[in-house]
Write a protein that holds these residues in place. Sequence first.
Motif, PDB file in Angstrom:
ATOM      1  N   PRO A  36      40.364   5.950  11.957  1.00 33.07           N
ATOM      2  CA  PRO A  36      39.498   4.511  11.032  1.00 33.07           C
ATOM      3  C   PRO A  36      39.287   3.966  12.966  1.00 33.07           C
ATOM      4  O   PRO A  36      40.023   3.957  13.055  1.00 33.07           O
ATOM      5  CB  PRO A  36      40.753   4.170  10.590  1.00 33.07           C
ATOM      6  N   ALA A  37      37.972   2.957  12.142  1.00 29.91           N
ATOM      7  CA  ALA A  37      37.376   2.265  13.336  1.00 29.91           C
ATOM      8  C   ALA A  37      37.141   0.644  12.351  1.00 29.91           C
ATOM      9  O   ALA A  37      37.256   0.815  11.263  1.00 29.91           O
ATOM     10  CB  ALA A  37      36.674   2.667  13.676  1.00 29.91           C
ATOM     11  N   PRO A  38      37.001   0.085  12.916  1.00 33.47           N
ATOM     12  CA  PRO A  38      36.658  -1.247  12.014  1.00 33.47           C
ATOM     13  C   PRO A  38      35.974  -1.403  11.853  1.00 33.47           C
ATOM     14  O   PRO A  38      35.902  -1.682  10.110  1.00 33.47           O
ATOM     15  CB  PRO A  38      36.253  -3.065  13.304  1.00 33.47           C
ATOM     16  N   ALA A  39      34.921  -0.380  11.545  1.00 36.20           N
ATOM     17  CA  ALA A  39      33.178  -0.700  10.639  1.00 36.20           C
ATOM     18  C   ALA A  39      32.919   0.806  10.262  1.00 36.20           C
ATOM     19  O   ALA A  39      31.799   1.159   9.619  1.00 36.20           O
ATOM     20  CB  ALA A  39      32.551  -0.892  11.964  1.00 36.20           C
ATOM     21  N   PHE A  40      33.727   2.017  10.517  1.00 43.54           N
ATOM     22  CA  PHE A  40      33.277   3.123   9.679  1.00 43.54           C
ATOM     23  C   PHE A  40      34.648   3.506   9.800  1.00 43.54           C
ATOM     24  O   PHE A  40      36.028   3.673  10.402  1.00 43.54           O
ATOM     25  CB  PHE A  40      32.533   4.088  10.527  1.00 43.54           C
ATOM     26  N   LEU A  41      34.746   5.127   9.646  1.00 40.34           N
ATOM     27  CA  LEU A  41      35.788   6.238   9.463  1.00 40.34           C
ATOM     28  C   LEU A  41      34.956   7.254   9.840  1.00 40.34           C
ATOM     29  O   LEU A  41      33.790   7.219   9.872  1.00 40.34           O
ATOM     30  CB  LEU A  41      36.755   6.948   8.304  1.00 40.34           C
ATOM     31  N   LEU A  42      35.842   7.892  11.482  1.00 36.96           N
ATOM     32  CA  LEU A  42      35.337   9.072  11.651  1.00 36.96           C
ATOM     33  C   LEU A  42      36.596  10.195  11.023  1.00 36.96           C
ATOM     34  O   LEU A  42      37.487  10.068  11.050  1.00 36.96           O
ATOM     35  CB  LEU A  42      35.160   8.359  13.401  1.00 36.96           C
ATOM     36  N   GLN A  43      35.163  11.283  11.158  1.00 32.00           N
ATOM     37  CA  GLN A  43      35.811  12.607  10.849  1.00 32.00           C
ATOM     38  C   GLN A  43      35.577  13.311  11.510  1.00 32.00           C
ATOM     39  O   GLN A  43      34.007  13.245  11.863  1.00 32.00           O
ATOM     40  CB  GLN A  43      35.665  13.240   9.005  1.00 32.00           C
ATOM     41  N   ALA A  44      36.418  14.059  12.295  1.00 28.75           N
ATOM     42  CA  ALA A  44      36.377  15.320  13.292  1.00 28.75           C
ATOM     43  C   ALA A  44      37.027  16.248  12.760  1.00 28.75           C
ATOM     44  O   ALA A  44      38.358  16.482  12.462  1.00 28.75           O
ATOM     45  CB  ALA A  44      36.503  14.625  14.345  1.00 28.75           C
ATOM     46  N   ARG A  45      36.387  17.405  13.391  1.00 33.02           N
ATOM     47  CA  ARG A  45      37.107  18.751  12.898  1.00 33.02           C
ATOM     48  C   ARG A  45      36.388  19.224  14.286  1.00 33.02           C
ATOM     49  O   ARG A  45      34.609  20.026  14.658  1.00 33.02           O
ATOM     50  CB  ARG A  45      36.484  19.180  11.912  1.00 33.02           C
ATOM     51  N   ASP A  46      37.110  20.703  15.107  1.00 32.51           N
ATOM     52  CA  ASP A  46      36.554  22.006  15.581  1.00 32.51           C
ATOM     53  C   ASP A  46      36.172  22.945  14.907  1.00 32.51           C
ATOM     54  O   ASP A  46      36.850  23.722  14.029  1.00 32.51           O
ATOM     55  CB  ASP A  46      37.822  22.333  16.876  1.00 32.51           C
ATOM     56  N   ARG A  47      34.997  23.577  14.851  1.00 34.85           N
ATOM     57  CA  ARG A  47      34.252  24.294  13.597  1.00 34.85           C
ATOM     58  C   ARG A  47      35.244  25.441  14.687  1.00 34.85           C
ATOM     59  O   ARG A  47      35.061  26.488  13.788  1.00 34.85           O
ATOM     60  CB  ARG A  47      33.116  24.368  14.005  1.00 34.85           C
ATOM     61  N   ARG A  48      35.562  25.590  16.147  1.00 37.81           N
ATOM     62  CA  ARG A  48      35.981  27.363  16.090  1.00 37.81           C
ATOM     63  C   ARG A  48      35.042  28.503  15.624  1.00 37.81           C
ATOM     64  O   ARG A  48      35.670  29.549  15.540  1.00 37.81           O
ATOM     65  CB  ARG A  48      37.448  27.134  15.659  1.00 37.81           C
ATOM     66  N   ASP A  49      33.454  28.159  16.557  1.00 35.24           N
ATOM     67  CA  ASP A  49      32.575  29.046  16.329  1.00 35.24           C
ATOM     68  C   ASP A  49      32.462  29.092  17.466  1.00 35.24           C
ATOM     69  O   ASP A  49      32.325  28.234  18.686  1.00 35.24           O
ATOM     70  CB  ASP A  49      32.049  28.761  15.036  1.00 35.24           C
ATOM     71  N   ASP A  50      31.101  30.000  18.226  1.00 40.86           N
ATOM     72  CA  ASP A  50      30.463  30.198  19.200  1.00 40.86           C
ATOM     73  C   ASP A  50      29.222  29.467  19.648  1.00 40.86           C
ATOM     74  O   ASP A  50      28.553  29.275  20.624  1.00 40.86           O
ATOM     75  CB  ASP A  50      30.426  31.592  19.809  1.00 40.86           C
ATOM     76  N   ASP A  51      28.887  28.559  18.151  1.00 40.62           N
ATOM     77  CA  ASP A  51      27.430  27.634  18.487  1.00 40.62           C
ATOM     78  C   ASP A  51      27.935  26.023  19.109  1.00 40.62           C
ATOM     79  O   ASP A  51      29.391  25.529  18.572  1.00 40.62           O
ATOM     80  CB  ASP A  51      27.301  27.190  16.804  1.00 40.62           C
ATOM     81  N   PRO A  52      28.044  26.280  20.453  1.00 36.51           N
ATOM     82  CA  PRO A  52      28.084  24.513  20.707  1.00 36.51           C
ATOM     83  C   PRO A  52      26.923  23.643  20.570  1.00 36.51           C
ATOM     84  O   PRO A  52      27.484  22.586  21.184  1.00 36.51           O
ATOM     85  CB  PRO A  52      27.482  25.288  22.489  1.00 36.51           C
ATOM     86  N   ALA A  53      26.257  23.305  19.478  1.00 37.36           N
ATOM     87  CA  ALA A  53      25.895  22.379  19.020  1.00 37.36           C
ATOM     88  C   ALA A  53      26.687  21.503  17.900  1.00 37.36           C
ATOM     89  O   ALA A  53      27.864  21.846  17.880  1.00 37.36           O
ATOM     90  CB  ALA A  53      24.611  23.114  17.830  1.00 37.36           C
ATOM     91  N   VAL A  54      26.321  20.352  18.530  1.00 36.62           N
ATOM     92  CA  VAL A  54      27.541  19.343  18.057  1.00 36.62           C
ATOM     93  C   VAL A  54      26.788  18.763  16.362  1.00 36.62           C
ATOM     94  O   VAL A  54      25.643  18.239  16.622  1.00 36.62           O
ATOM     95  CB  VAL A  54      27.199  17.700  19.285  1.00 36.62           C
ATOM     96  N   GLY A  55      27.690  18.696  15.244  1.00 34.15           N
ATOM     97  CA  GLY A  55      26.884  18.576  14.061  1.00 34.15           C
ATOM     98  C   GLY A  55      27.579  17.022  13.681  1.00 34.15           C
ATOM     99  O   GLY A  55      28.754  16.102  13.922  1.00 34.15           O
ATOM    100  N   ILE A  56      26.259  16.448  13.052  1.00 35.85           N
ATOM    101  CA  ILE A  56      26.729  14.729  13.017  1.00 35.85           C
ATOM    102  C   ILE A  56      26.094  15.018  11.648  1.00 35.85           C
ATOM    103  O   ILE A  56      25.288  14.714  11.313  1.00 35.85           O
ATOM    104  CB  ILE A  56      26.369  14.008  13.949  1.00 35.85           C
TER     105      ILE A  56
END
Length: 125
Positions: A36-56
């Motif tokens: 939790p942050a004051p203005a939003f909620l952040l959800q984060a997960r490690d995909r554990r795959d070989d793709d180095p791209a960041v999904g948002i």
Amino acid sequence: MVDECRTPEGSPPPASLRVLTARPQFLALNAARRVPAPAFLLQARDRRDDDPAVGIGFTCSKKVGNAVARNRAKRRLREVARLVLPDAARPGWDYALIGRRDATASRPIDALTSDLRAALAKAHR
């Protein structure tokens, strides 16, 4: 003379970002870490795959307000992500920013930026 973008010795290059759009991607994030942050909620997960791209992904429910308010909140979240994630995100991770009623649209951009940096640091612990 062409100005080249260089990273300091030993630091990884900025991550490439891709936008999450599919429902299964958001459902996988729903079961991941929540910060939790004051203005939003952040959800984060490690995909554990070989793709180095960041999904948002970005989402604002109807609790945030009408369509105009939701779109404004998402625009602000996209801008903060554009400023912070290329340097602070980890390759191979997916993130979702979930807007909050009144707070996302009214919080100053510099405060949102520092909130996202702190939330990312907490998610990566």
